[in-house]
Design a protein around this motif. Structure first.
Motif, PDB file in Angstrom:
ATOM      1  N   LYS A 155       0.823  -1.152  -0.053  1.00 44.02           N
ATOM      2  CA  LYS A 155      -0.115   0.003   0.003  1.00 44.02           C
ATOM      3  C   LYS A 155       0.869   1.325   0.065  1.00 44.02           C
ATOM      4  O   LYS A 155       0.292   2.177  -0.710  1.00 44.02           O
ATOM      5  CB  LYS A 155      -0.892   0.205   1.111  1.00 44.02           C
ATOM      6  N   ALA A 156       1.988   1.095   0.788  1.00 43.82           N
ATOM      7  CA  ALA A 156       2.738   2.433   0.920  1.00 43.82           C
ATOM      8  C   ALA A 156       3.561   2.749  -0.573  1.00 43.82           C
ATOM      9  O   ALA A 156       3.547   3.971  -1.066  1.00 43.82           O
ATOM     10  CB  ALA A 156       3.865   2.336   1.758  1.00 43.82           C
ATOM     11  N   TYR A 157       3.991   1.542  -1.213  1.00 46.47           N
ATOM     12  CA  TYR A 157       4.659   1.820  -2.496  1.00 46.47           C
ATOM     13  C   TYR A 157       3.736   2.266  -3.661  1.00 46.47           C
ATOM     14  O   TYR A 157       3.849   3.113  -4.571  1.00 46.47           O
ATOM     15  CB  TYR A 157       5.200   0.533  -2.918  1.00 46.47           C
ATOM     16  N   VAL A 158       2.242   1.868  -3.413  1.00 43.00           N
ATOM     17  CA  VAL A 158       1.259   2.116  -4.366  1.00 43.00           C
ATOM     18  C   VAL A 158       0.711   3.645  -4.236  1.00 43.00           C
ATOM     19  O   VAL A 158       0.835   4.261  -5.107  1.00 43.00           O
ATOM     20  CB  VAL A 158       0.112   1.268  -4.178  1.00 43.00           C
ATOM     21  N   LEU A 159       0.864   4.078  -2.856  1.00 42.13           N
ATOM     22  CA  LEU A 159       0.721   5.519  -2.676  1.00 42.13           C
ATOM     23  C   LEU A 159       1.840   6.064  -3.200  1.00 42.13           C
ATOM     24  O   LEU A 159       1.492   7.290  -3.799  1.00 42.13           O
ATOM     25  CB  LEU A 159       0.411   5.888  -1.271  1.00 42.13           C
ATOM     26  N   VAL A 160       3.006   5.941  -3.061  1.00 38.79           N
ATOM     27  CA  VAL A 160       4.221   6.675  -3.671  1.00 38.79           C
ATOM     28  C   VAL A 160       4.305   6.640  -5.273  1.00 38.79           C
ATOM     29  O   VAL A 160       4.613   7.632  -5.798  1.00 38.79           O
ATOM     30  CB  VAL A 160       5.435   6.123  -3.014  1.00 38.79           C
ATOM     31  N   ALA A 161       4.082   5.527  -5.535  1.00 39.28           N
ATOM     32  CA  ALA A 161       3.799   5.364  -7.130  1.00 39.28           C
ATOM     33  C   ALA A 161       2.741   6.483  -7.697  1.00 39.28           C
ATOM     34  O   ALA A 161       2.994   7.011  -8.768  1.00 39.28           O
ATOM     35  CB  ALA A 161       3.435   4.025  -7.566  1.00 39.28           C
ATOM     36  N   GLY A 162       1.441   6.570  -7.230  1.00 39.82           N
ATOM     37  CA  GLY A 162       0.372   7.431  -7.271  1.00 39.82           C
ATOM     38  C   GLY A 162       1.010   8.902  -7.287  1.00 39.82           C
ATOM     39  O   GLY A 162       0.764   9.704  -8.058  1.00 39.82           O
ATOM     40  N   LEU A 163       1.794   9.057  -6.259  1.00 38.77           N
ATOM     41  CA  LEU A 163       2.443  10.640  -6.119  1.00 38.77           C
ATOM     42  C   LEU A 163       3.095  10.878  -7.319  1.00 38.77           C
ATOM     43  O   LEU A 163       3.171  11.821  -7.817  1.00 38.77           O
ATOM     44  CB  LEU A 163       2.996  10.478  -4.512  1.00 38.77           C
TER      45      LEU A 163
END
Length: 816
Positions: A211-219
């Motif tokens: 989830k953390a990496y997905v959010l950073v990828a979206g950012l």
């Protein structure tokens, strides 16, 4: 502190359940025994406060931009938790794990600081202070660029207002915490979600890391998309961007909008057979808006699209046709004269006089019959001369900054001057011609009434009064579509008319929802009076004492009353009422947030505006200031309680969380005030945003202070229809079966669709459909990753666009 011994912190699933009829004493004892761990791990640390402050300051800029662009601010706590966790993990890795991991309670404290800095402080800068800028009209010879935000509201006013209202909300939340969180244990969904996010992150599970990496990828994706669709005015002002985007033909590779041509046929008139292109009739490839649709879901997004299609496809053409019939003949004649004269011009120095003479001749044609005053003609000439001089100044600066570059050819410079003169005079004269033509029937009615009165033997005063009455009766009141006859494909903005009905729908639906929850209002008062219960666990060293509220509110109240008197012309007693009512409205807003996760900031502001329409009539600044006090304090108190809910579930020390939130207000104020002036230096820049929330505040202020006499009948009708629908929808929804409620249109979505452009509503709908298709194809992954992806996209693009806007403004201030 006399407390029972703590057991080791248990996972939530292993904590013994409370009986349904547990007393307040049992609830406190249960939490203190099984959940509280604020004495066993770091919480209020310097690194937590600094991390939260820095993240909050960055998100303050993003939220200011989104409020201006789409009228919404986004919650920060969850995003801040994930970003902080990722950053600190990276810092530890770089340091070889010589730096300790930030504890879960430190992260909760960090989120409180970030949320206060990024959300609680700036809620009303874009709306209240933006509305004050919109209400300031240019003087003779001025343009929208001459109306500066700093000139309308000095920095000390914005700074003190932002700081005091943010702190007010923090202190007003003190008496609500024990009742709403400890005893009633309201869900506060966002606070609960933040707690679950932190638990997941600190569990070190694979799912949490993903989830953390997905959010950073979206950012990262949002940052990239925001950069690749940089506004053209920013590209032109920042040299490094000009050079980079020169690789793409001088424009950002992702267009700001793609017009929807089939709308044009609905707005065709006999005078303009090619038709009009209404503002916002386009597709906007914005990750921010599409991601917002992924978050709000299909019900609100579909309601927005349906309402926007109704406006643009059915109601809008009728309003445009009404305005065209009354306004267009005079404007078209003047515009045609300007363009005809342009083809004959050779000398830029005499261009302004030549064009003005052509305008006089065209307007004086018997078919048009429009006359201009000497002052108006002087302003037309002045606008043209100023535009010509600006071209010369720009060429001179370019030559001085780069002496080795080839000088501009005389014929090219002359053509640029003539084009600038033509555009400036056309922009100035055409609207005046439209209004003058629309006034002709009223002027004739006035003359006829005066002649008839004198024929009856009335005195001059009575005859003049009869003429004024006849003029007002016959006066054409525009539908506020605000035509632009020259440039940008004949765009016009129907939202300036439509926002009346849309605002009425949103206001009355919000007020009706509050009325239907009158028990919530009563419970809020009871909660505010609730004190420490005898026999409860002694938590005096943990909870925030009520004395802090008294100590804090005394100087804040004095400062707020003084500011209202000095800056907004409010009587001292009315200022005291504004502060007192803010406490009442914060109670209601906080309870609504606890029960539904929706903070009715707008509705709270409208209640204050209604009250100040009576307390301070004809004072539009006081009307807006009172609404700003209520809205910002309500959002701040609800935000603090949401964060305290997160801390309650994680076993945090609420007093330390309060201090973190208190400090966050200072971080946010330090950031948001200069960002406001840099991002929006003047009214011209402000007008470049859609700013639906700001226009709603402006519209309500105009109506409540000046009345509705100047509105066209169609707008008055739309207000009543919008109010009726706004009252009806919450009533119907309340009594519908649970299964049927999801098919009800959203009152807020319908109202918002008449305040924002079609392209925004369409982007929301696209985002909602993406999320729905994702859910149908893979329900589990959509449930886990939809919000992280969308949150990252929203944060990324909004931060990038805010950074680009600030960069362009800084460049203009330094080298302009």
């Amino acid at each position: 502190m006399n407390t029972p011994e703590h057991s080791d912190s248990l996972p939530p699933a292993e904590i013994p359940a409370l009986p349904p009829d547990a007393t307040p004493e049992q609830k406190d004892h249960h939490w203190h025994t099984y959940v509280y761990q604020g004495d066993r791990m770091p919480q209020l640390t310097l690194r937590a406060v600094l991390m939260g402050g820095i993240l909050g300051m960055a998100m303050a800029a993003a939220n200011l931009y989104t409020t201006l662009a789409i009228g919404w601010g986004f919650g920060i706590a969850i995003t801040a938790c994930v970003i902080s966790y990722v950053i600190w993990t990276a810092v530890r890795a770089i340091s070889g794990n010589s730096i300790s991991q930030m504890s879960v309670l430190e992260n909760a404290c960090m989120a409180s600081t970030a949320s206060a800095a990024g959300y609680s402080t700036g809620s009303t800068i874009a709306t209240m202070f933006g509305a004050l800028v919109l209400l300031k009209d240019p003087g003779p010879g001025q343009t929208l660029e001459d109306i500066t935000t700093l000139g309308v509201s000095p920095w000390w006013v914005v700074g003190l207002f932002t700081l005091c209202t943010g702190l007010m909300g923090v202190f007003l939340a003190i008496p609500m915490k024990r009742q709403m969180i400890n005893q009633e244990q309201l869900p506060f969904p966002s606070g609960t979600a933040a707690a679950e996010t932190l638990r997941s992150l600190y569990s070190q599970s694979k799912e949490a890391v993903r989830k953390a990496y997905v959010l950073v990828a979206g950012l990262a994706g949002g940052l990239l998309i925001g950069f690749l669709r940089a506004p053209q005015d920013v590209v032109d002002k920042v040299p490094i961007l000009t050079k980079f985007f020169g690789l793409f033909g001088g424009h950002a590779p992702i267009p700001s909008e793609v017009p929807v041509g089939w709308f044009n046929c609905m707005y065709a008139t006999s005078a303009t057979p090619k038709g009009r292109h209404p503002y916002g009739a386009a597709v906007e490839p914005s990750a921010l808006l599409i991601a917002a649709g992924m978050i709000v879901g299909p019900r609100i997004s579909t309601s927005m699209l349906i309402g926007s299609l109704l406006l643009y496809g059915v109601v809008g053409p009728k309003m445009a046709a009404m305005d065209a019939d009354h306004l267009e003949p005079g404007a078209t004649a003047v515009h045609a004269a300007v363009l005809t004269q342009k083809s004959t011009l050779t000398d830029p120095a005499t261009a302004a006089d030549s064009i003005v003479n052509a305008i006089i001749a065209a307007a004086g044609d018997p078919k048009i019959g429009v006359t201009f005053t000497e002052e108006q003609l002087k302003s037309f000439r002045s606008a043209g001369d100023d535009a010509r001089k600006a071209v010369l100044d720009e060429a001179k600066k370019a030559a001085e900054s780069n002496p080795s570059a080839p000088a501009a050819k005389p014929e090219e410079l002359a053509e640029a001057q003539i084009n600038a003169v033509v555009k400036a005079i056309d922009d100035a004269a055409v609207p005046v011609a439209a209004d003058a033509f629309a006034e002709l029937p009223a002027k004739k009615a006035k003359a006829d009434a005066i002649a008839a009165a004198k024929a009856r033997g009335d005195t001059d005063d009575k005859a003049s009064m009869a003429g004024d009455i006849a003029y007002q009766d016959a006066k054409y009141r525009k539908n506020f579509t605000w035509w632009s006859w020259f440039g940008h494909e004949n765009n016009f903005n129907m939202l300036r008319w439509a926002l009346w009905g849309g605002t009425a729908l949103m206001v009355f639906s919000s007020l009706m929802s509050i009325a239907l929850q009158w028990k919530t209002f009563v419970r809020a008062f009871k909660g505010a009076r609730a004190g420490s219960t005898p026999g409860a666990v002694d938590m005096s060293d943990i909870e925030v004492p009520g004395s802090w509220m008294v100590i804090g509110m005394l100087p804040i109240t004095i400062a707020m009353v003084w500011l209202q008197v000095q800056a907004f012309g409010v009587s001292w007693w009315a200022g005291v009422i504004a502060v007192a009512m803010s406490f009442v409205l914060s109670l209601v807003a906080s309870r609504a947030t606890g029960e539904t996760d929706t903070t009715p900031i707008g509705a709270m502001g409208k209640v204050m505006q209604l009250m100040f329409a009576v307390l301070a009539p004809k004072n539009i600044s006081a009307n807006l200031a009172s609404a700003g006090i209520a809205a910002n304090s309500a959002s701040s108190s609800a935000d603090l309680l949401t964060d305290l809910k997160t801390g309650y579930l994680l076993g945090a020390n609420p007093r330390k969380q309060f201090i973190a939130q208190f400090l966050g207000v200072f971080f946010g104020t330090l950031a948001i005030v200069p960002i406001w002036y840099l991002m929006v230096p003047d009214r011209a820049k402000l007008e470049s945003f859609a700013m639906p929330a700001t226009r709603a505040w402006e519209a309500v202020a105009r109506v409540l202070v000046e009345g509705v006499s100047e509105l066209p009948p169609s707008a008055i009708t739309s207000i009543f229809v919008g109010a009726a629908i706004g009252c009806l929808l919450p009533i119907v929804e309340k009594f519908l079966p649970a299964k049927a409620k999801r098919f009800m249109p959203s009152a807020m979505g319908l109202g918002l669709s008449w305040v924002i452009p079609f392209q925004n509503a369409l982007s929301f709908f696209i985002g909602a459909m993406i999320a729905e298709i994702w859910r149908l194809l893979s329900p589990k992954s959509q449930e886990h990753y939809n919000v992280p992806v969308a949150s990252g996209l929203v944060a990324g693009e909004s931060m990038m666009l805010a950074f680009l806007a600030i960069s362009a403004t800084v460049v203009g201030l330094i080298w302009g």
